[in-house]
Design an enzyme around this catalytic site. Structure first.
Site, PDB file in Angstrom:
ATOM      1  N   GLY A 327       0.819  -1.211   0.000  1.00 54.97           N
ATOM      2  CA  GLY A 327       0.000   0.000   0.000  1.00 54.97           C
ATOM      3  C   GLY A 327       0.850   1.256   0.000  1.00 54.97           C
ATOM      4  O   GLY A 327       2.087   1.201   0.001  1.00 54.97           O
ATOM      5  N   ASP A 381      -9.515  -0.756  16.871  1.00 54.38           N
ATOM      6  CA  ASP A 381      -8.833  -0.775  18.165  1.00 54.38           C
ATOM      7  C   ASP A 381      -7.370  -1.132  17.937  1.00 54.38           C
ATOM      8  O   ASP A 381      -7.023  -1.861  17.005  1.00 54.38           O
ATOM      9  CB  ASP A 381      -9.491  -1.812  19.079  1.00 54.38           C
ATOM     10  CG  ASP A 381      -9.036  -1.680  20.531  1.00 54.38           C
ATOM     11  OD1 ASP A 381      -8.457  -0.630  20.880  1.00 54.38           O
ATOM     12  OD2 ASP A 381      -9.262  -2.626  21.307  1.00 54.38           O
TER      13      ASP A 381
END
EC number: 2.7.11.5
Length: 625
Positions: A327, A381
């Site tokens: 990415g 989270d």
């Protein structure tokens, strides 16, 4: 080797003091969790949010208290290796009839590692592996509630059983019409049982504690029939009339996984034996790691412990190498992963480009904000670790070079334990679930051709979910800051989740403005920003050039979420939040809500009162999940 005799005069006292510290912690944790029921009944939503934030801090406070006491009363750091051997043995003895032994072991580790040198960080001195089983722990006191309650309905009385099941939670606020809601639940259940023969073991098992989060309370359990088990959750909310309603019926592992997602705030639930709750929930969600279940229950330190054990186990049974994560590289965080492991590791860089006016401490503060905030299913989270050691042989050389270039202060390569094995030690790292970056997900569709039906559907689903994610964040008073596609990811359930936190701000701290009209031709033709921009100014209409370069994306975005480009949208939500309104965000599809499925004027007598007659033959297929 462990000592053959327990002859230290101080070891038991140290162990007992440590256990006292844990018991104090869990009592406070449990008391705060139990108070969630009263806050729910009185619609104290701001109090609920405040309690959720504050409870996260309980653990570290108690660990500091315990370590300070051990140093003050016993000079614990000066005790010999032999004494610390015995401390652990005495502590194990204190765990024999304990109801939270796994949490107490982790607390022991947290306190001990604050006091002892890292050369003691081995199973002789701390709980590298658990020592006490959590199987079949029961509270034998006569007044204690069982972990779960079982109900045995028939086809004729299932509606009455649903009413009794809900009333057994003793909510002190009146239901708007519990009989009606039970009828709605019965209809939803009947869709799964209408073609099923009820077997001898047909029952509903429900955890004894209600699960509280934000503005909702959740009954969590499962339906058992023959060889089949179907997870079940009933959300209970406040209606506009101020009374209670059952809002939906959720079935199956996927619905429960979304409810317990790592992208949501932790539940508050009063648990006497947390391991029993985890075991019950794991039976409903076998694909959810135990570490994430503990996290969802607010027991994040236990989640960290189990995650790290799982990670070490995976390292031992795999051979692939850590690499730079695929990415677009971030300007603030260096991200790497292990292809065979479903998490990513994020390290704060030492240097940032000029446009990133931030610091390491500010970035840590943003991540702490997310940890303590209501994540509404839209922010991942993270687990935070320090001094994490990895085998050097498992690191790609290109990754080592990347860390040396961008985060040298966070890297140590050495044989720190003097065991002949060179390790890569990362000083500080965040770990979070791996997702498919949204820009990559969209690019896959572009590469397939936007004219292809599957690619078109993928683009539409991604863009609609992206806008929904931003609107859910807005409802929770969060402005993402950097809204580029690369900062969002797709989960296994197709949900879009935000995971780049270095620029997030509270909506209430921002100033949303329209771009002023140019005053002359020179300003209109200027390639530079010619109007004043304050540090908290946001111009929503300027999002478009960065987000909507692709025509297919633009078409979907403008159809569903064009209001995100209008400053008025942001200003109206800002005013709502400043007025104290807490917005509803549902951890399930709105189509599942009973208010969507049933018309308001429907007569009660039209509802089912019992299950339809069972068929003559059903085979072993059981219920529809």
């Amino acid at each position: 080797m462990f000592p053959q005799r327990l002859d230290s005069t101080i070891a038991y006292d140290i162990a007992k003091a440590m256990m006292d510290g844990f018991n104090r912690h869990y009592q406070l944790f449990r008391t705060e969790s139990a108070r969630a029921k009263h806050r729910f009944e009185t619609a104290d939503w701001h109090g609920q949010q405040r309690a959720q934030r504050e409870r996260i801090e309980f653990y570290d406070l108690r660990v500091r208290e315990a370590s300070t006491r051990l140093e003050r009363e016993f000079k614990a750091g000066e005790q010999s290796m032999d004494v610390w051997h015995q401390v652990k043995l005495h502590y194990i003895g204190l765990l024999v009839n304990h109801h939270q032994p796994e949490l107490a072991e982790t607390f022991f580790n947290s306190v001990t590692t604050k006091i002892l040198h890292r050369s003691y960080f081995q199973n002789d001195f701390i709980f590298v592996r658990p020592a006490v089983s959590t199987e079949y722990i029961e509270n034998e006191e006569p007044t204690a509630q069982p972990t779960y309650r079982a109900y045995y309905p028939t086809r004729d009385n299932l509606r009455e059983i649903i009413v009794r099941l809900v009333r057994d939670f003793d909510l002190r606020l009146e239901f708007e019409d519990l009989e009606r809601d039970a009828g709605y639940v019965l209809e939803a259940v009947s869709e799964r049982l209408s073609d099923v023969k009820l077997r001898a073991n047909f029952q509903i098992q429900v955890l004894s504690g209600l699960f509280f989060r934000n503005k909702g309370a959740y009954v969590v359990g499962k339906i058992i029939n023959g060889f089949n088990e179907v997870p079940l959750a009933l959300p209970i909310l406040h209606s506009k009339s101020g009374k209670l309603v059952i809002d939906a019926a959720l079935f199956g592992e996927d619905d429960l996984l979304i409810l317990f997602s790592f992208a949501r705030a932790y539940f508050m639930v009063d648990m006497g034996i947390p391991s029993a709750y985890v075991q019950f929930l794991r039976s409903m969600m076998p694909h959810m790691p135990r570490a994430e279940i503990y996290n969802a229950l607010g027991l994040a330190k236990q989640g960290k412990t189990l995650f790290y054990r799982d990670f070490l186990h995976h390292l031992r049974h795999s051979t692939d190498k850590f690499r730079i994560a695929p990415g677009i590289k971030g300007m603030v965080m260096l991200v790497f992963d292990l292809p065979s492991f479903p998490y990513v590791f994020k390290v704060i860089k030492d240097y940032y480009p000029p446009q990133k006016d931030t610091s390491r401490e500010q970035i840590k503060g943003k991540y702490l904000l997310v940890k303590q905030h209501d994540r509404v299913g839209r922010m991942a989270d993270t687990q935070e670790y320090s001094e994490v050691a990895f085998p050097r042989a498992r690191f790609d050389d290109e990754l080592i070079a990347e860390i040396e270039k961008f985060a040298p202060s966070q890297l140590e390569i050495s044989d720190r334990d003097r065991d002949g094995n060179t390790e890569v030690i990362i000083k500080h790292v965040y770990i979070e679930r791996r997702m498919i970056p949204l820009n990559i997900y969209l690019q896959e569709a572009f590469d397939a051709g936007v004219g292809e039906p599957a690619a078109k559907n993928q683009i539409e689903r991604a863009v609609v979910e992206y806008g929904n994610a931003i609107k859910d964040l807005v409802a929770a008073n969060i402005f993402p800051g950097d809204m580029l596609w690369k900062n969002f990811g797709i989960t296994r359930h197709g949900k879009v989740v935000f995971y780049d936190y270095d620029e997030i701000e509270y909506i209430t701290d921002c100033k949303f403005r329209r771009v002023p009209a140019p005053r002359n031709d020179e300003e209109e033709m200027s390639g530079e920003v010619w109007y004043s921009v304050g540090p908290k100014d946001v111009f929503p209409e300027t999002f478009a050039p960065f987000l909507l370069g692709n025509d297919a994306v633009r078409e979907v975005f403008m159809k569903h979420h064009g209001d995100l480009l209008d400053a008025e949208f942001w200003q109206s939500h800002q005013a709502r939040i400043q007025a104290g309104h807490v917005h509803d965000v549902f951890p399930y599809e709105r189509e599942k809500r009973f208010t969507r499925r049933h018309s308001p004027g429907r007569n009660d007598h039209e509802l089912l009162t019992h299950l339809p007659p069972e068929p003559m033959l059903t085979g072993l297929s059981g219920m529809t999940p």
